[in-house]
Design an enzyme around this catalytic site. Structure first.
Site, PDB file in Angstrom:
ATOM      1  N   LYS A  81       0.843  -1.303   0.076  1.00  0.00           N
ATOM      2  CA  LYS A  81       0.027  -0.019   0.064  1.00  0.00           C
ATOM      3  C   LYS A  81       0.883   1.235  -0.118  1.00  0.00           C
ATOM      4  O   LYS A  81       1.617   1.337   0.665  1.00  0.00           O
ATOM      5  CB  LYS A  81      -1.012   0.091   1.112  1.00  0.00           C
ATOM      6  CG  LYS A  81      -1.578   1.254   1.449  1.00  0.00           C
ATOM      7  CD  LYS A  81      -2.626   1.252   2.699  1.00  0.00           C
ATOM      8  CE  LYS A  81      -3.175   2.788   3.108  1.00  0.00           C
ATOM      9  NZ  LYS A  81      -4.179   2.586   4.258  1.00  0.00           N
TER      10      LYS A  81
ATOM     11  N   ASP B  42      -2.806  10.212   3.595  1.00  0.00           N
ATOM     12  CA  ASP B  42      -4.188   9.735   3.530  1.00  0.00           C
ATOM     13  C   ASP B  42      -4.914  10.766   4.480  1.00  0.00           C
ATOM     14  O   ASP B  42      -4.912  10.721   5.626  1.00  0.00           O
ATOM     15  CB  ASP B  42      -4.409   8.378   4.378  1.00  0.00           C
ATOM     16  CG  ASP B  42      -5.711   7.971   4.415  1.00  0.00           C
ATOM     17  OD1 ASP B  42      -6.554   8.519   4.128  1.00  0.00           O
ATOM     18  OD2 ASP B  42      -5.748   6.936   5.273  1.00  0.00           O
TER      19      ASP B  42
ATOM     20  N   LYS C  23     -10.465  12.713   7.798  1.00  0.00           N
ATOM     21  CA  LYS C  23     -10.108  12.407   9.110  1.00  0.00           C
ATOM     22  C   LYS C  23     -10.152  13.589   9.814  1.00  0.00           C
ATOM     23  O   LYS C  23      -9.937  14.784   9.284  1.00  0.00           O
ATOM     24  CB  LYS C  23      -8.801  11.857   9.103  1.00  0.00           C
ATOM     25  CG  LYS C  23      -8.456  10.632   8.398  1.00  0.00           C
ATOM     26  CD  LYS C  23      -7.067  10.038   8.647  1.00  0.00           C
ATOM     27  CE  LYS C  23      -6.835   8.762   7.840  1.00  0.00           C
ATOM     28  NZ  LYS C  23      -7.551   7.510   8.634  1.00  0.00           N
TER      29      LYS C  23
ATOM     30  N   ASP D  97     -12.311   6.798   3.429  1.00  0.00           N
ATOM     31  CA  ASP D  97     -11.021   6.434   4.357  1.00  0.00           C
ATOM     32  C   ASP D  97     -10.590   5.156   4.213  1.00  0.00           C
ATOM     33  O   ASP D  97      -9.393   4.690   4.888  1.00  0.00           O
ATOM     34  CB  ASP D  97     -11.290   7.173   5.500  1.00  0.00           C
ATOM     35  CG  ASP D  97      -9.945   7.298   6.381  1.00  0.00           C
ATOM     36  OD1 ASP D  97      -8.928   7.202   5.878  1.00  0.00           O
ATOM     37  OD2 ASP D  97      -9.931   7.541   7.778  1.00  0.00           O
TER      38      ASP D  97
ATOM     39  N   ARG E 172      -7.500  -0.822   1.057  1.00  0.00           N
ATOM     40  CA  ARG E 172      -7.744  -1.895   0.644  1.00  0.00           C
ATOM     41  C   ARG E 172      -8.179  -1.918  -1.036  1.00  0.00           C
ATOM     42  O   ARG E 172      -8.122  -2.901  -1.672  1.00  0.00           O
ATOM     43  CB  ARG E 172      -9.016  -2.631   1.622  1.00  0.00           C
ATOM     44  CG  ARG E 172     -10.346  -1.655   1.508  1.00  0.00           C
ATOM     45  CD  ARG E 172     -11.122  -2.101   2.544  1.00  0.00           C
ATOM     46  NE  ARG E 172     -10.503  -1.381   3.962  1.00  0.00           N
ATOM     47  CZ  ARG E 172     -11.268  -1.662   5.022  1.00  0.00           C
ATOM     48  NH1 ARG E 172     -12.331  -2.365   5.320  1.00  0.00           N
ATOM     49  NH2 ARG E 172     -10.774  -1.282   6.090  1.00  0.00           N
TER      50      ARG E 172
HETATM   51  N1  BES Z   1      -4.348   4.582   6.691  1.00  0.00           N
HETATM   52  C1  BES Z   1      -5.485   4.201   7.700  1.00  0.00           C
HETATM   53  C2  BES Z   1      -5.139   3.318   8.779  1.00  0.00           C
HETATM   54  C3  BES Z   1      -4.285   3.852   9.781  1.00  0.00           C
HETATM   55  C4  BES Z   1      -4.604   4.087  10.924  1.00  0.00           C
HETATM   56  C5  BES Z   1      -2.858   3.758   9.671  1.00  0.00           C
HETATM   57  C6  BES Z   1      -3.736   4.424  12.143  1.00  0.00           C
HETATM   58  C7  BES Z   1      -1.867   3.968  10.550  1.00  0.00           C
HETATM   59  C8  BES Z   1      -2.422   4.483  11.794  1.00  0.00           C
HETATM   60  C9  BES Z   1      -6.419   4.016   6.885  1.00  0.00           C
HETATM   61  O1  BES Z   1      -6.723   4.196   5.618  1.00  0.00           O
HETATM   62  C10 BES Z   1      -7.637   3.920   7.446  1.00  0.00           C
HETATM   63  O2  BES Z   1      -8.183   5.313   7.450  1.00  0.00           O
HETATM   64  N2  BES Z   1      -8.615   2.926   7.902  1.00  0.00           N
HETATM   65  C11 BES Z   1      -9.955   3.153   8.355  1.00  0.00           C
HETATM   66  C12 BES Z   1     -10.663   2.295   8.102  1.00  0.00           C
HETATM   67  C13 BES Z   1     -12.126   2.364   8.468  1.00  0.00           C
HETATM   68  C14 BES Z   1     -12.630   3.703   7.540  1.00  0.00           C
HETATM   69  C15 BES Z   1     -13.013   1.146   7.722  1.00  0.00           C
HETATM   70  C16 BES Z   1      -9.633   3.112   9.753  1.00  0.00           C
HETATM   71  O3  BES Z   1      -8.913   2.236  10.509  1.00  0.00           O
HETATM   72  O4  BES Z   1     -10.133   3.992  10.600  1.00  0.00           O
HETATM   73 ZN    ZN Z   2      -4.621   4.615   4.785  1.00  0.00          ZN
HETATM   74 MN    MN Z   3      -7.685   5.919   5.144  1.00  0.00          MN
END
Ligand code: BES
Ligand code: ZN
Ligand code: MN
Length: 506
Positions: A274, A279, A286, A356, A360
């Site tokens: 990835k 992000d 976020k 967000d 995936r």
């Molecule tokens: N990049 C984030 C996940 C992340 C969180 C990486 C903390 C490093 C530290 C990912 O893209 C994300 O935002 N995931 C969401 C998924 C949800 C929306 C289903 C999450 O984990 O909140």
């Molecule tokens: Zn991410």
């Molecule tokens: Mn994300």
């Protein structure tokens, strides 16, 4: 950093600073048991009276990473003698030695010393070549400082590291262990360098250029594609993440071919990363607090590029294809919206519930593409979910796997690399949580088991090939400094990946 081996006894070394491990040999487990510290540097250390005196008066407990500096020690030719605790002798390992070496390096750097000699410990649990490699890897890890743009960043690098081995050593064996350690240590730091850069200095295009340059130097085939090719390949999931950004995406493909053509049916390993260079969350934006950390959302991709760098030099007898899907996840007038339906390369209709959950999406197409390029075994690495961090904290990364043999092979590699992964389940029943009403699957399974539903999503794209998914969200960035490593990018899981790939050679 110049690294070399020297063959002499501890007493003879003329180093400015000589470091050695101290281990606690007390096996008494009772509460008030006193430590029984001994320097683990071979019989010659018995000459070093000063050390023995210090041990005897009880200042040294041999606790992991405890440091004691002696000046002009009696019985030694070195100017300084640095004793570093390595914990209980009964639990000593190559991994502990990595941390000891790192601690010594960071200690001398903090004193502005430019050279260090580390005495090879003698211990039945760690062979001499293993010890050499661990010291070199630990030293590289410790020599990385993340303050790239500080105006007072002086050259903090250690100039010279010498590993002191007994004159009777098998020199060829130790030299070869040293070379392996250098390749792996440098490659891990190569990854950390990419991860450390902020989003404005590490766009998908720049990441592609860095990969291309690395491949040219290492002798790997490399292709970097952008929007046109991504659309032509029908990578609708990947493209949907990048469509809101002014920065074009990059599809980075690196290929390592072994020197001898493998027999038909030999495994081909696909490493898929990835590479979200920033992000924001997209339209499902976020919160501002901590968003700056999302510059490291390309750590999985950077790990694959670093692993390919090491693989190119270590030349295992197995073909490896690295695929990194790099994009910037931004909100804008052209960004995708919750409710949108996107089609991945394999035709899967994905309903976007949360923009967000973008990692995936890019990986879905990356995994399909690695298969199309011939990968028989897949490994992906991604800072994928906050849920994984909630579950496992920052010590273990999550590992998900559809094949027990591949899982145990990976765990073996990880344990010799000194990185930790905890297996989480992917039972079929979890699949229900990502069903879509309008299409095939949704890109977010909601709050419960968030790391698992993310893995189930990815599984839709591996077509039953042996596959490992590494969720490194909690471990890619060290939130605090340790005696052996700075705060910042960790370079996990580069070492495990390299060890895993090498395991296919034997
Ligand atoms: N990049 C984030 C996940 C992340 C969180 C990486 C903390 C490093 C530290 C990912 O893209 C994300 O935002 N995931 C969401 C998924 C949800 C929306 C289903 C999450 O984990 O909140
Ligand atoms: Zn991410
Ligand atoms: Mn994300």
């Amino acid at each position: 950093m110049k690294i070399s081996l020297a063959y002499a006894t501890v007493a003879e070394s003329l180093s400015d600073c000589l470091a050695a491990v101290v281990l606690d040999h007390n096996t008494d487990k009772s509460k008030d048991a006193k430590p029984h510290p001994l320097v683990a540097a071979g019989p010659a250390i018995a000459d070093a009276n000063a050390v023995m005196d210090v041990l005897a008066i009880g200042d040294i407990t041999a606790k992991p990473q405890e440091t004691t500096l002696l000046h002009y020690p009696k019985g030694l030719a070195a100017k300084r003698f640095l004793l570093v605790g390595g914990g209980k002798s009964s639990r000593f390992s190559a991994d502990e030695l990595r941390r000891v070496a790192g601690t010594a390096v960071r200690f001398v750097k903090s004193k502005d010393l430019k050279s260090l000699t580390i005495a090879l410990p003698e211990h039945s649990a760690v062979s001499a070549p293993e010890a050499v490699r661990a010291i070199v890897e630990g030293a590289f890890v410790a020599d990385f400082d993340p303050n790239y743009y500080a105006s007072d960043r002086k050259d903090q690098r250690l100039d010279e590291l010498t590993i002191l081995a007994p004159p009777t050593s098998d020199k060829t064996q130790l030299e070869s262990a040293l070379n392996t350690g250098v390749i792996i240590g440098e490659s891990q730091n190569f990854t950390r360098d990419l991860v450390n850069e902020p989003g404005n200095k590490m766009t998908p295009t720049i990441l592609g250029e860095r990969a291309r340059k690395m491949c040219a130097e290492a002798g790997l085939k490399c292709e970097v594609h952008s929007t046109d090719k991504i659309k032509e390949l029908k990578m609708g999931a990947f493209w949907s993440v990048s469509q809101g950004s002014a920065e074009p995406p990059a599809l980075i493909v690196m290929t390592y071919e072994p020197q001898h053509k493998p027999i038909a049916g030999a495994p081909v390993i696909g490493l898929v990363g990835k590479g979200i260079t920033f992000d924001t969350g997209g339209i499902s934006i976020k919160p501002a607090d901590g968003m700056e950390k999302m510059k490291y959302d390309m750590a999985g991709g950077a790990a694959m590029i670093g692993a390919m760098r090491a693989i190119a030099r270590l030349k295992p007898a197995v073909k490896v294809i690295g695929v990194v899907c790099a994009a910037e996840n931004m909100p804008s007038g052209t960004a995708q919206k919750p409710g949108d339906v996107q089609f991945a390369m394999n035709g899967t209709a994905i309903e976007i519930i949360n923009t967000d959950a973008e990692g995936r999406l890019v990986l879905a197409d990356g995994l399909c593409y690695a298969r199309e390029l011939g990968a028989t075994h897949l490994v992906d690495a991604a800072t994928l979910t906050g849920a994984c961090v909630v579950a496992l904290g920052m010590l273990n990364a999550g590992i998900f796997c559809n094949d027990d043999d591949m899982h145990s092979r990976f765990q073996k590699a990880a344990s010799s690399a000194g990185e930790k992964f905890w297996r989480l389940p992917i039972d079929d029943e979890y699949r229900d949580l990502i069903k879509s009403q309008i299409g095939d699957i949704v890109n977010s399974g909601g709050r419960w088991g968030g790391a698992i539903t993310a893995a189930k999503f990815l599984q839709e794209f591996v077509d039953d090939r042996p596959w490992i998914h590494l969720d490194i969200a909690g471990v890619a960035w060290m939130e605090e400094a340790k005696p052996w490593i700075a705060k910042g990018p960790s370079g996990i899981p580069v070492r495990s990946l390299v060890e895993f790939v090498r395991s296919f050679t034997a």
